[in-house]
Design an enzyme around this catalytic site. Structure first.
Site, PDB file in Angstrom:
ATOM      1  N   GLY A   1      84.939  77.347  48.678  1.00 14.30           N
ATOM      2  CA  GLY A   1      85.609  78.591  50.199  1.00 14.30           C
ATOM      3  C   GLY A   1      85.237  77.991  51.152  1.00 14.30           C
ATOM      4  N   ARG A   2      84.612  77.386  51.820  1.00 13.05           N
ATOM      5  CA  ARG A   2      84.085  76.719  53.149  1.00 13.05           C
ATOM      6  C   ARG A   2      85.150  76.899  53.881  1.00 13.05           C
ATOM      7  NH1 ARG A   2      79.606  71.382  51.985  1.00 13.05           N
ATOM      8  NH2 ARG A   2      81.222  71.538  50.787  1.00 13.05           N
TER       9      ARG A   2
ATOM     10  N   ASP B   1      90.091  66.394  49.391  1.00 12.61           N
ATOM     11  CA  ASP B   1      91.299  67.707  49.173  1.00 12.61           C
ATOM     12  C   ASP B   1      92.704  67.400  49.661  1.00 12.61           C
ATOM     13  OD1 ASP B   1      88.984  69.306  48.781  1.00 12.61           O
ATOM     14  OD2 ASP B   1      88.140  69.254  50.556  1.00 12.61           O
ATOM     15  N   GLU B   2      93.239  65.672  49.596  1.00 14.05           N
ATOM     16  CA  GLU B   2      94.100  65.285  50.135  1.00 14.05           C
ATOM     17  C   GLU B   2      95.194  65.968  49.349  1.00 14.05           C
ATOM     18  OE1 GLU B   2      91.405  63.146  49.327  1.00 14.05           O
ATOM     19  OE2 GLU B   2      91.163  61.639  50.900  1.00 14.05           O
ATOM     20  N   GLY B   3      94.854  66.256  48.040  1.00  8.41           N
ATOM     21  CA  GLY B   3      96.120  66.754  46.724  1.00  8.41           C
ATOM     22  C   GLY B   3      95.968  66.512  45.839  1.00  8.41           C
ATOM     23  N   LYS B   4      94.677  65.815  45.618  1.00 11.10           N
ATOM     24  CA  LYS B   4      95.432  64.655  44.269  1.00 11.10           C
ATOM     25  C   LYS B   4      95.189  64.755  42.940  1.00 11.10           C
ATOM     26  CE  LYS B   4      90.837  64.006  45.283  1.00 11.10           C
ATOM     27  NZ  LYS B   4      90.794  64.357  46.856  1.00 11.10           N
TER      28      LYS B   4
ATOM     29  N   ALA C   1      88.385  74.658  47.382  1.00  7.04           N
ATOM     30  CA  ALA C   1      88.701  74.871  46.304  1.00  7.04           C
ATOM     31  C   ALA C   1      88.193  75.654  45.422  1.00  7.04           C
ATOM     32  CB  ALA C   1      89.560  74.074  45.659  1.00  7.04           C
TER      33      ALA C   1
ATOM     34  N   SER D   1     105.041  65.798  49.507  1.00  4.09           N
ATOM     35  CA  SER D   1     104.850  66.778  49.291  1.00  4.09           C
ATOM     36  C   SER D   1     105.164  67.693  50.207  1.00  4.09           C
ATOM     37  CB  SER D   1     103.725  67.003  48.184  1.00  4.09           C
ATOM     38  OG  SER D   1     103.121  68.204  48.517  1.00  4.09           O
TER      39      SER D   1
ATOM     40  N   GLY E   1      86.852  70.301  43.588  1.00  5.80           N
ATOM     41  CA  GLY E   1      88.216  70.839  43.227  1.00  5.80           C
ATOM     42  C   GLY E   1      89.504  70.992  43.614  1.00  5.80           C
ATOM     43  N   HIS E   2      90.398  69.603  41.906  1.00  5.27           N
ATOM     44  CA  HIS E   2      91.273  69.980  42.282  1.00  5.27           C
ATOM     45  C   HIS E   2      92.480  71.224  41.788  1.00  5.27           C
ATOM     46  CE1 HIS E   2      90.047  65.262  41.788  1.00  5.27           C
ATOM     47  NE2 HIS E   2      89.797  65.566  42.757  1.00  5.27           N
ATOM     48  N   THR E   3      93.624  70.759  42.603  1.00  5.47           N
ATOM     49  CA  THR E   3      94.494  72.025  43.100  1.00  5.47           C
ATOM     50  C   THR E   3      95.580  72.112  41.917  1.00  5.47           C
ATOM     51  OG1 THR E   3      92.955  73.675  44.469  1.00  5.47           O
ATOM     52  CG2 THR E   3      95.186  74.824  43.607  1.00  5.47           C
TER      53      THR E   3
ATOM     54  N   ASN F   1      81.850  68.374  42.435  1.00  2.00           N
ATOM     55  CA  ASN F   1      81.876  68.956  43.852  1.00  2.00           C
ATOM     56  C   ASN F   1      83.156  69.246  43.611  1.00  2.00           C
ATOM     57  OD1 ASN F   1      81.504  66.000  42.770  1.00  2.00           O
ATOM     58  ND2 ASN F   1      80.633  65.317  44.722  1.00  2.00           N
TER      59      ASN F   1
ATOM     60  N   GLN G   1      86.763  62.738  45.411  1.00  2.00           N
ATOM     61  CA  GLN G   1      86.495  63.382  46.872  1.00  2.00           C
ATOM     62  C   GLN G   1      87.777  61.974  47.987  1.00  2.00           C
ATOM     63  OE1 GLN G   1      83.642  62.443  43.878  1.00  2.00           O
ATOM     64  NE2 GLN G   1      83.749  65.412  44.889  1.00  2.00           N
TER      65      GLN G   1
END
Ligand code: GDP
Ligand code: IMO
Ligand code: MG
Length: 421
Positions: free
Chosen positions: A300-301, A13-16, A297, A409, A40-42, A38, A222
């Site tokens: 929702g955890r 979840d670093e922002g890849k 993402a 960023s 979730g890339h936003t 697994n 990941q």
């Protein structure tokens, strides 16, 4: 032509997703090489927000070819839902998204096995995403997997045999209270849907494209601290998330790798169980979570939040051969009086500056404290607009990590990205 690899250096979840989208115009091809839903890339642009799980984040930038490589595990039902959602919003995929025949299929029973394994672990749960990742990779390594290419021939028979084997395993785990009739139906629709895509030998495709002079960006999922070999084992995912995973997950020789972009947050987060030396349990941790919207993402955890850990990052840079860093979410720290960075660990009275084997026990972070910049970064459009205290933070990180920070960023939008000269 070389292949550049972009991957997370922390616990995911670093922002890849955002960075892949930003860098895609420079490349001809974007390829995923490991992991599965697994992830979730936003991505955010033009006021829209998208979350990608199995589809590479290059899909929004023109006519680029996007490849799902052999190292990926794919759930046909989730893939179909994700792809249809994109098609609904006007993003045609079928001509530009190619899927490796060697990618492994996540079956509904893999998801049950994921849940059953977690239940059996009791208080030592990994806190998986529940997507069947571990059991699917287990089947792959134990030579029992079902692959995308299998859907082309005699599929129902193969599926039934794999399902029967899984049901036996579930019985042995005492996990029998389930009904997957509806899920299975949807999953089979996903199989049919996948047949409309180009199913390829992606190792041939990527090497041919390279020979033709095309450039490729590999998108990691990941993060390094979740790597099955080098992460905080056993609290990890089941694939090699490091740079070497791009070689095995796409069929690329190591001599083809060019830049290795390591993505970091200006602080650190983790979701799921396992060690996290710089985790904050206080108000500061809550503030980072609230300001950074640190919630999963996909699931929702709540994400666990803490200061940046330079000991773990040096290790991650080493095992990946990172050539350039990209720092995300700098703006989240805008309001803090002081910023901390962990420069060493105190392990049961011994000060160490390396990431140890037994990370799971007795680690206390040793911090360096710096003044915060107390200024809004989100509107900055060039480095020259950065406040001095933020420039000092960047310089401190570069010195400590002995690696240049190439991109910064300052917000979730595509536009809030500053390339440094
Ligand atoms: P990934 O899994 O590495 O692609 O990252 P995720 O999408 O799971 O999590 C990153 C989150 O941070 C997403 O909600 C992004 O929209 C958001 N994000 C990315 N870069 C920035 C940034 O520079 N600032 C802020 N405030 N949010 C960002
Ligand atoms: P992206 O690509 C953050 C974590 C899970 C759990 C462990 C194992 O969005 O950065 P798994 O379902 O893979 O067997 O779970 O790994 N995890 C992630 N954490 N971001 C991710 O992906 C993750 N994918 C898995 O929370 O701790
Ligand atoms: Mg994510």
């Amino acid at each position: 032509m070389k292949v550049d690899v972009l991957l997370g250096l922390q616990w995911g979840d670093e922002g890849k997703g955002k960075v892949v989208d930003v860098l895609t115009p420079k490349y001809d091809v974007v390829a995923r090489f490991q992991g599965g839903p697994n992830a979730g890339h936003t991505l955010e642009f033009e006021g829209q927000k998208y979350v990608l799980r199995s589809i590479p984040s290059g899909i929004f930038q023109g006519d680029k070819v996007n490849i799902i490589g052999n190292g990926v595990v794919l759930a046909p039902d989730l893939f179909m839902d994700e792809a249809k959602e994109l098609e609904k919003s006007g993003h045609e995929l079928r001509s530009r998204l190619h899927i490796s025949k060697k990618a492994h299929l996540i079956m509904p029973t893999h998801r049950l096995l994921d849940a059953a394994n977690e239940a059996a672990k009791g208080k030592n749960k990994v806190g998986t995403t529940g997507k069947g990742i571990g059991p699917t990779y287990t089947d792959k390594i134990s030579r029992n997997g079902l692959r995308v290419g299998d859907i082309l021939d005699n599929f129902q028979e193969k599926y039934a045999a794999h399902k029967a084997r899984h049901e036996e395993m579930l019985r042995a785990l005492n996990y029998t209270d389930y009904d997957i009739t509806d899920i299975e139906k949807h999953w089979m629709e996903g199989i049919d849907y996948m047949r409309q895509f180009e199913l390829v030998d992606s190792e041939h495709e990527v090497n041919r494209l390279l020979k033709e002079g095309k450039s490729i960006l590999c998108e990691g999922a990941q993060g390094t601290m979740l790597d099955v070999d080098f992460g905080s084992y056993p609290f990890v995912t089941s694939s090699n998330t490091i740079c070497a995973g791009a070689c095995t997950g796409l069929g690329l020789g190591p001599n083809k790798i060019g830049e290795v972009y390591g993505i970091i947050k200006a602080y650190c987060t983790r979701v799921g169980a396992g060690p996290f030396p710089t985790e904050l349990f206080d108000e500061t941790g809550n503030q980072i979570r609230a300001i950074g919207h640190e919630y999963g993402a996909v699931t929702g955890r709540e994400r666990r939040c803490g200061w940046i850990d330079l000991v773990a990052l040096k290790y991650a840079i080493m095992v990946n051969g990172v050539t350039k860093l990209i720092m995300m979410k700098s703006d989240v720290l805008d309001g803090f009086e002081t910023i901390k960075a962990c420069v060493a660990y105190n392990q049961r009275g011994h000060i160490i500056d390396f990431f140890p084997y037994d990370i799971n026990q007795g680690i206390e972070p040793v911090y360096v404290e710096m003044p915060g910049w107390k200024q809004d970064l989100t509107k900055c459009t060039s480095e020259s607009e950065f406040p001095q205290a933020f420039k000092d933070y960047i310089e401190f990180l570069e010195q400590q990590l002995e690696t240049p920070i190439a991109i910064i960023s300052v917000g979730p939008d595509r536009e809030q990205t500053i390339e440094r000269g």
